[in-house]
Design a protein around this motif. Structure first.
Motif, PDB file in Angstrom:
ATOM      1  N   SER A  64      40.714  51.344  14.905  1.00 35.84           N
ATOM      2  CA  SER A  64      39.911  50.183  14.335  1.00 35.84           C
ATOM      3  C   SER A  64      41.118  49.230  13.659  1.00 35.84           C
ATOM      4  O   SER A  64      41.842  49.311  12.984  1.00 35.84           O
ATOM      5  CB  SER A  64      39.416  50.694  12.870  1.00 35.84           C
ATOM      6  N   MET A  65      41.189  48.170  14.678  1.00 33.82           N
ATOM      7  CA  MET A  65      41.984  46.916  14.327  1.00 33.82           C
ATOM      8  C   MET A  65      41.319  45.706  14.392  1.00 33.82           C
ATOM      9  O   MET A  65      40.275  45.584  15.370  1.00 33.82           O
ATOM     10  CB  MET A  65      43.279  46.952  15.360  1.00 33.82           C
ATOM     11  N   PRO A  66      41.757  44.540  13.667  1.00 34.14           N
ATOM     12  CA  PRO A  66      41.136  43.116  13.850  1.00 34.14           C
ATOM     13  C   PRO A  66      41.483  42.627  15.183  1.00 34.14           C
ATOM     14  O   PRO A  66      42.637  42.981  15.621  1.00 34.14           O
ATOM     15  CB  PRO A  66      41.501  42.667  12.541  1.00 34.14           C
ATOM     16  N   ALA A  67      41.056  41.825  15.678  1.00 33.97           N
ATOM     17  CA  ALA A  67      41.191  40.769  16.683  1.00 33.97           C
ATOM     18  C   ALA A  67      40.816  41.672  18.150  1.00 33.97           C
ATOM     19  O   ALA A  67      40.448  41.129  18.983  1.00 33.97           O
ATOM     20  CB  ALA A  67      42.489  40.490  16.574  1.00 33.97           C
ATOM     21  N   MET A  68      41.447  43.004  18.229  1.00 34.37           N
ATOM     22  CA  MET A  68      41.194  43.713  19.271  1.00 34.37           C
ATOM     23  C   MET A  68      41.321  45.315  18.802  1.00 34.37           C
ATOM     24  O   MET A  68      42.392  45.591  18.524  1.00 34.37           O
ATOM     25  CB  MET A  68      42.220  43.593  20.230  1.00 34.37           C
ATOM     26  N   GLY A 101      41.314  49.326  19.435  1.00 30.29           N
ATOM     27  CA  GLY A 101      42.103  50.309  20.499  1.00 30.29           C
ATOM     28  C   GLY A 101      41.538  50.584  21.488  1.00 30.29           C
ATOM     29  O   GLY A 101      42.176  50.861  22.695  1.00 30.29           O
ATOM     30  N   ILE A 102      40.278  50.633  21.652  1.00 33.24           N
ATOM     31  CA  ILE A 102      39.423  50.997  23.002  1.00 33.24           C
ATOM     32  C   ILE A 102      39.980  49.721  23.990  1.00 33.24           C
ATOM     33  O   ILE A 102      40.118  49.681  25.157  1.00 33.24           O
ATOM     34  CB  ILE A 102      37.991  51.054  22.748  1.00 33.24           C
ATOM     35  N   GLU A 103      39.429  48.567  23.453  1.00 31.54           N
ATOM     36  CA  GLU A 103      40.010  47.391  24.212  1.00 31.54           C
ATOM     37  C   GLU A 103      41.414  47.018  24.677  1.00 31.54           C
ATOM     38  O   GLU A 103      41.676  46.768  25.752  1.00 31.54           O
ATOM     39  CB  GLU A 103      39.450  46.056  23.590  1.00 31.54           C
ATOM     40  N   LEU A 104      42.323  47.521  23.589  1.00 33.08           N
ATOM     41  CA  LEU A 104      43.712  47.261  23.983  1.00 33.08           C
ATOM     42  C   LEU A 104      44.116  48.376  24.979  1.00 33.08           C
ATOM     43  O   LEU A 104      44.710  48.074  26.049  1.00 33.08           O
ATOM     44  CB  LEU A 104      44.586  47.759  22.607  1.00 33.08           C
ATOM     45  N   LEU A 134      38.499  57.962  25.799  1.00 31.22           N
ATOM     46  CA  LEU A 134      38.545  58.740  27.118  1.00 31.22           C
ATOM     47  C   LEU A 134      38.520  57.904  28.349  1.00 31.22           C
ATOM     48  O   LEU A 134      39.012  58.034  29.412  1.00 31.22           O
ATOM     49  CB  LEU A 134      37.707  59.977  27.035  1.00 31.22           C
ATOM     50  N   ASP A 135      37.112  57.209  28.376  1.00 27.78           N
ATOM     51  CA  ASP A 135      36.955  56.243  29.458  1.00 27.78           C
ATOM     52  C   ASP A 135      37.880  55.403  29.652  1.00 27.78           C
ATOM     53  O   ASP A 135      38.030  54.932  30.634  1.00 27.78           O
ATOM     54  CB  ASP A 135      35.497  55.532  29.073  1.00 27.78           C
TER      55      ASP A 135
END
Length: 154
Positions: free
Chosen positions: A61-65, A67-70, A99-100
């Protein structure tokens, strides 16, 4: 893990206190070197291209992006990078998405120093590591899906 090898770790979390805490826990370890850190996930790809990093520890959970997207982005640019998610979230859907995306490990933020080192060591040597609570959540999701498949639409 082979004795004598040093693994470079990059930490991403939107809270500097968390980065400092993880760095402090790993400080003095002969196995690990903190190669960098960032509170801004948007700059991580550039930073990784300028340093040698074996393992990325990332919040979800981070703003802007998040951890999944990162993780998805970084695994495209750095396919050999091993990623361990460190999060307060242990919900099945988030775990599945990570995981994906290509993580090698997932631990919760209530983890202690010994488990953190164990997770990093196992992932660094090519394995995977999932917190006991995360493993339980994954296994429960399998049994829930099996129950649902036995039900008919009626």
């Amino acid at each position: 893990m082979n004795k004598g090898l040093i693994y470079n770790i990059f930490i991403v979390d939107d809270h500097q206190l968390v980065i400092d805490g993880i760095s402090s826990l790993l400080k003095g370890s002969e196995q690990f070197n903190i190669s960098g850190s960032s509170t801004n996930p948007l700059e991580v790809s550039l930073r990784l291209s300028q340093s040698s990093t074996d393992i990325l520890l990332t919040d979800i959970s981070m703003p802007a992006m998040n951890g999944i997207e990162l993780t998805r982005l970084l695994k495209k640019d750095f396919p050999d990078l091993k990623v361990i998610a460190i999060s307060m979230h242990g919900e099945n859907q988030i775990i599945k998405e990570m995981l994906d995306a290509g993580i090698s490990g997932y631990i919760l933020k209530n983890t202690g120093k010994q488990e953190l080192i164990e997770a990093i060591t196992k992932v660094a040597s090519g394995g995977t590591y999932f917190d006991e609570n995360v493993t339980r959540e994954i296994l429960n999701s399998f049994s829930s899906k099996n129950d649902e498949k036995r039900l008919t639409p009626r």
